[in-house]
Design an enzyme around this catalytic site. Sequence first.
Site, mmCIF file in Angstrom:
data_model
loop_
_atom_site.group_PDB
_atom_site.id
_atom_site.type_symbol
_atom_site.label_atom_id
_atom_site.label_comp_id
_atom_site.label_asym_id
_atom_site.label_seq_id
_atom_site.Cartn_x
_atom_site.Cartn_y
_atom_site.Cartn_z
ATOM 1 N N ASP A 1 2.548 -9.095 0.982
ATOM 2 C CA ASP A 1 1.266 -9.365 0.080
ATOM 3 C C ASP A 1 1.841 -9.783 -1.328
ATOM 4 O OD1 ASP A 1 -0.941 -8.710 1.756
ATOM 5 O OD2 ASP A 1 0.056 -6.770 1.948
ATOM 6 N N MET B 1 0.545 -10.572 -5.068
ATOM 7 C CA MET B 1 -0.660 -10.505 -5.606
ATOM 8 C C MET B 1 -0.224 -11.044 -7.235
ATOM 9 S SD MET B 1 -2.067 -6.970 -4.227
ATOM 10 C CE MET B 1 -2.409 -6.696 -2.770
ATOM 11 N N HIS C 1 1.209 -13.502 2.568
ATOM 12 C CA HIS C 1 -0.059 -13.462 2.477
ATOM 13 C C HIS C 1 -0.325 -13.726 0.826
ATOM 14 C CE1 HIS C 1 -4.404 -11.019 2.183
ATOM 15 N NE2 HIS C 1 -4.490 -12.242 1.574
ATOM 16 N N SER D 1 2.527 -4.184 6.796
ATOM 17 C CA SER D 1 2.244 -4.739 5.333
ATOM 18 C C SER D 1 3.328 -4.088 4.351
ATOM 19 C CB SER D 1 1.093 -4.329 4.663
ATOM 20 O OG SER D 1 1.045 -4.638 3.306
ATOM 21 N N ASP E 1 -6.825 -8.104 8.183
ATOM 22 C CA ASP E 1 -6.260 -7.475 7.179
ATOM 23 C C ASP E 1 -6.825 -6.556 6.197
ATOM 24 O OD1 ASP E 1 -4.280 -6.790 5.210
ATOM 25 O OD2 ASP E 1 -4.154 -8.678 4.350
ATOM 26 N N MET F 1 -9.975 -10.966 6.024
ATOM 27 C CA MET F 1 -9.860 -9.891 5.078
ATOM 28 C C MET F 1 -11.079 -8.792 5.203
ATOM 29 S SD MET F 1 -7.183 -10.187 3.410
ATOM 30 C CE MET F 1 -7.507 -8.407 2.594
ATOM 31 N N HIS G 1 4.358 -8.331 7.201
ATOM 32 C CA HIS G 1 3.494 -8.934 6.168
ATOM 33 C C HIS G 1 3.609 -8.722 4.784
ATOM 34 C CE1 HIS G 1 -0.909 -10.122 5.549
ATOM 35 N NE2 HIS G 1 -0.866 -9.266 4.665
ATOM 36 N N MET H 1 -1.946 -13.931 -2.563
ATOM 37 C CA MET H 1 -3.267 -13.746 -3.201
ATOM 38 C C MET H 1 -3.225 -13.893 -4.570
ATOM 39 S SD MET H 1 -4.212 -9.973 -1.368
ATOM 40 C CE MET H 1 -2.388 -9.816 -0.808
HETATM 41 C C1 DX5 Z 1 -4.770 -6.091 0.710
HETATM 42 C C2 DX5 Z 1 -3.424 -6.536 1.296
HETATM 43 C C3 DX5 Z 1 -3.227 -5.735 2.532
HETATM 44 C C4 DX5 Z 1 -2.914 -4.365 2.746
HETATM 45 C C5 DX5 Z 1 -3.373 -3.581 3.970
HETATM 46 O O1 DX5 Z 1 -5.086 -6.763 -0.368
HETATM 47 O O2 DX5 Z 1 -3.872 -7.911 1.719
HETATM 48 O O3 DX5 Z 1 -2.415 -6.345 3.447
HETATM 49 O O4 DX5 Z 1 -1.318 -4.087 2.407
HETATM 50 O O5 DX5 Z 1 -3.128 -2.349 3.674
HETATM 51 P P1 DX5 Z 1 -3.879 -1.119 4.541
HETATM 52 O O6 DX5 Z 1 -3.458 -1.499 5.944
HETATM 53 O O7 DX5 Z 1 -3.380 0.104 3.973
HETATM 54 O O8 DX5 Z 1 -5.406 -1.507 4.313
HETATM 55 ZN ZN ZN Z 2 -2.402 -8.839 3.066
#
Ligand code: DX5
Ligand code: ZN
Length: 216
Positions: A35, A37, A66, A8, A175, A137, A33, A68
């Site tokens: 993320d 948000m 991903h 990620s 994840d 998740m 990956h 969010m």
């Molecule tokens: C959290 C993200 C993850 C995050 C995971 O909302 O979706 O992808 O980056 O990080 P770790 O592996 O540190 O839990």
């Molecule tokens: Zn993620």
Amino acid sequence: MPRIISPSVLSADFGHLADDIAMLDRSEAEWIHIDVMDGVFVPNISFGFPVMGPIRQGTKKVLDTHLMIVNPEKYVERFVRAGADIVTIHLEATEDVRGAIAMIKKAGAKAGVSIKPKTPAAAVAPYLNELDLVLVMSVEPGFGGQSFIEGSTEKVAELRREIDRCGSRAVIEIDGGITLANAAEVYAAGCEVLVAGSTVFASENPEATIHELLNV
Ligand code: DX5
Ligand code: ZN
């Protein structure tokens, strides 16, 4: 079952993002990956389109995106144009899951649906035959570096049974809170893709850690 690591970028060093992408490009990670948000679906804001460009330019690896965000339909096409190979939306973020899946595919990407820790595996079952990926998740979405929620492995096992039963080609990705200590149990439950943020980027040697995550 094949194993894939999807590090990620959320845990990367954004001051030297190109170096981190080059490292991932050299590594055994097949996916990267990303993320996204929006500060509404989750209580944090990460990054959007301007950051996708340099990542896409820096690697040919699969960009595993991903989202969010609320109303993901509104942005699916732009993420695909920005280089996303896989677009995963949250089941909880849309009224029309089926419509969003169709939109992702029409835009030319593979379609994923993610479920938060409190959403049961059964909620995603009606869509399995249309999906390329299901993302479980194992922390509340929003932040890297949290601890793995116990019970997530059981959710993976339940999805594995359901996917095998209905003949879906969807892969299972997990994840949140993945470490060298829990990766083996997650693989054993039938998970194929492990997202790892802090475990990879906080380690002394991220490339070696990716190798270890693949070979636990
Ligand atoms: C959290 C993200 C993850 C995050 C995971 O909302 O979706 O992808 O980056 O990080 P770790 O592996 O540190 O839990
Ligand atoms: Zn993620």
